[in-house]
Design an enzyme around this catalytic site. Structure first.
Site, PDB file in Angstrom:
ATOM      1  NE  ARG A 115      -3.862   0.634   1.888  1.00  0.00           N
ATOM      2  CZ  ARG A 115      -5.095   0.739   2.401  1.00  0.00           C
ATOM      3  NH1 ARG A 115      -5.309   1.520   3.455  1.00  0.00           N
ATOM      4  NH2 ARG A 115      -6.105   0.085   1.870  1.00  0.00           N
ATOM      5  CG  HIS A 142      -8.358   0.114  -2.874  1.00  0.00           C
ATOM      6  ND1 HIS A 142      -7.618  -0.996  -2.541  1.00  0.00           N
ATOM      7  CD2 HIS A 142      -8.971   0.505  -1.719  1.00  0.00           C
ATOM      8  CE1 HIS A 142      -7.772  -1.264  -1.247  1.00  0.00           C
ATOM      9  NE2 HIS A 142      -8.592  -0.376  -0.730  1.00  0.00           N
ATOM     10  CD  GLN A 145     -13.087  -1.806  -0.513  1.00  0.00           C
ATOM     11  OE1 GLN A 145     -12.296  -1.772   0.412  1.00  0.00           O
ATOM     12  NE2 GLN A 145     -14.326  -2.233  -0.385  1.00  0.00           N
ATOM     13  CG  ASP A 237     -13.423   6.749  -1.227  1.00  0.00           C
ATOM     14  OD1 ASP A 237     -13.409   6.628   0.015  1.00  0.00           O
ATOM     15  OD2 ASP A 237     -12.391   6.653  -1.928  1.00  0.00           O
ATOM     16  CB  CYS A 277     -13.932   1.559  -0.081  1.00  0.00           C
ATOM     17  SG  CYS A 277     -13.494   3.304  -0.006  1.00  0.00           S
ATOM     18  NE  ARG A 305     -10.387  -5.225   0.714  1.00  0.00           N
ATOM     19  CZ  ARG A 305      -9.568  -4.227   1.056  1.00  0.00           C
ATOM     20  NH1 ARG A 305     -10.050  -3.093   1.500  1.00  0.00           N
ATOM     21  NH2 ARG A 305      -8.249  -4.343   0.906  1.00  0.00           N
TER      22      ARG A 305
HETATM   23  N1  NVA Z   1      -9.850   6.813  -1.592  1.00  0.00           N
HETATM   24  C1  NVA Z   1      -9.494   6.383  -0.260  1.00  0.00           C
HETATM   25  C2  NVA Z   1      -9.750   4.924  -0.106  1.00  0.00           C
HETATM   26  C3  NVA Z   1      -9.455   4.372   1.259  1.00  0.00           C
HETATM   27  C4  NVA Z   1      -9.676   2.900   1.355  1.00  0.00           C
HETATM   28  C5  NVA Z   1      -8.033   6.716   0.003  1.00  0.00           C
HETATM   29  O1  NVA Z   1      -7.213   6.512  -0.901  1.00  0.00           O
HETATM   30  O2  NVA Z   1      -7.717   7.186   1.097  1.00  0.00           O
HETATM   31  N1   CP Z   2     -11.231   0.080   2.387  1.00  0.00           N
HETATM   32  C1   CP Z   2      -9.965  -0.035   2.818  1.00  0.00           C
HETATM   33  O1   CP Z   2      -9.041  -0.288   2.084  1.00  0.00           O
HETATM   34  O2   CP Z   2      -9.838   0.150   4.159  1.00  0.00           O
HETATM   35  P1   CP Z   2      -8.485   0.330   4.959  1.00  0.00           P
HETATM   36  O3   CP Z   2      -7.894   1.658   4.544  1.00  0.00           O
HETATM   37  O4   CP Z   2      -8.918   0.321   6.394  1.00  0.00           O
HETATM   38  O5   CP Z   2      -7.556  -0.789   4.623  1.00  0.00           O
END
Ligand code: NVA
Ligand code: CP
Length: 318
Positions: A115, A142, A145, A237, A277, A305
């Site tokens: 990540r 992502h 997800q 989101d 998400c 997930r």
């Molecule tokens: N768009 C959000 C998704 C988090 C799971 C981010 O990148 O922070």
């Molecule tokens: N939706 C998602 O990826 O959640 P986290 O940021 O908690 O991993």
């Protein structure tokens, strides 16, 4: 040949997952079916450990609840061991280059999830690693997800092809992966974003190209009302993703007409699914009434997930 027979020859061993456009429609369907099957096994208390003795490293440059826990628990349930590698605690955070990190980790591990901010980090890691690399979220995509999301829709609606998903808000990593995944699976995706926050033009173009094969329509509009019209799914989101926190105030102003609330949801089908998400900000991108209402399936998504990530690890590392 039935769909199950057709999918039997799918073999994803050794593959990376950077974004869903790396995969064919058939391969994505295989992963969704496998996730549903692994969920069934888990619920029945069947022990299934195809990854006994294997290890996966989880590199995190950003925070996480769902991704970290689903990969750690999922690996354990499949018989594997997961190592949580916070970027700041490994030498990557002190400037060790990605290519060296990838080659070193490949000597110990059977898979790597990362990540990170820049999508190029995922691409570079995959280029130099000799084990499968999974994108656990980048600024661009992502896919993990979205596998869980399409699994959730399939479970609730019994099909995917021909459904309409409306995505309201920031044209971010979630919007991108939902468009690519929708295009692959024949789901019509309408994205409504304010000016300056549209999805990446390259991703829109790629999605439309893929959609030609499946008949999906990929629409980008300014109007949330147009996007949600007769939708089967409404998805949103956060307005400020990880890494964009300092823009919170400017974004609150830009997105003020883009909240998913009861009024907006009236335009969708009466049995629409509300999806997010997570993590969510109630009162910003979604009203409390909608996210905690009867159409919301946010916790099914979060649960999936686990099953979707298990399917991915089993298929790529098995
Ligand atoms: N768009 C959000 C998704 C988090 C799971 C981010 O990148 O922070
Ligand atoms: N939706 C998602 O990826 O959640 P986290 O940021 O908690 O991993």
């Amino acid at each position: 040949m039935t769909q199950t027979e057709q999918l039997q020859h799918v073999n994803l061993k050794g593959r990376d997952l950077l974004e869903l456009d790396d995969y064919s429609t058939e391969e994505i369907q295989y992963l969704l079916d496998l996730a549903i099957e692994l969920k069934r096994k888990q619920k029945n208390g069947e022990v299934y450990q195809p990854l006994k003795g294997k290890t996966i490293g989880l590199i995190f440059e950003k925070s996480s609840t769902r991704t970290r826990v689903s990969f750690e628990v999922g690996a354990f349930q499949l018989g594997a061991h997961a190592l949580f590698l916070s970027k700041n605690d490994i030498q990557l955070g002190r400037g060790e280059i990605i290519s060296d990190t990838a080659q070193v980790l490949s000597r110990y591990l059977d898979g790597i999830m990362i990540r990170t901010f820049g999508h190029n980090n995922v691409v570079d890691l995959a280029k130099y690693a000799t084990v499968p690399v999974i994108n656990g979220l980048s600024d661009l995509a992502h896919p993990c997800q979205v596998l869980a999301d399409y699994q959730t829709i399939l479970e609730h609606k019994g099909k995917l092809k021909g459904l309409k998903l409306a995505y309201i808000g920031d044209g971010n990593n979630m919007a991108h992966s939902l468009m690519i995944g929708g295009a692959k699976l024949g789901v019509h995706v309408s994205v409504a974003s304010p000016e300056g926050y549209e999805p990446d033009a390259e991703v829109v173009k790629a999605s439309r190209e893929i959609a030609k094969e499946t008949g999906a329509q990929i629409v980008v509009t300014r109007s949330p009302q147009e996007a949600v019209k007769d939708a089967d799914v409404i998805y949103t989101d956060v307005w400020a993703s990880m890494g964009f926190e300092e823009e919170q105030k400017i974004r609150e102003a830009a997105f003020k007409d883009y909240q998913v609330d009861e009024e907006l949801a009236k335009g969708a089908k009466s049995d629409y699914l509300f999806m997010h998400c997570l993590p969510a900000h109630r009162g910003e991108e979604v009203s409390e009434g909608v996210i905690d209402g009867k159409n919301s399936v946010i916790f099914d998504q979060a649960e999936n997930r686990l099953h979707a990530q298990k399917a991915l690890m089993a298929a790529l590392m098995g």
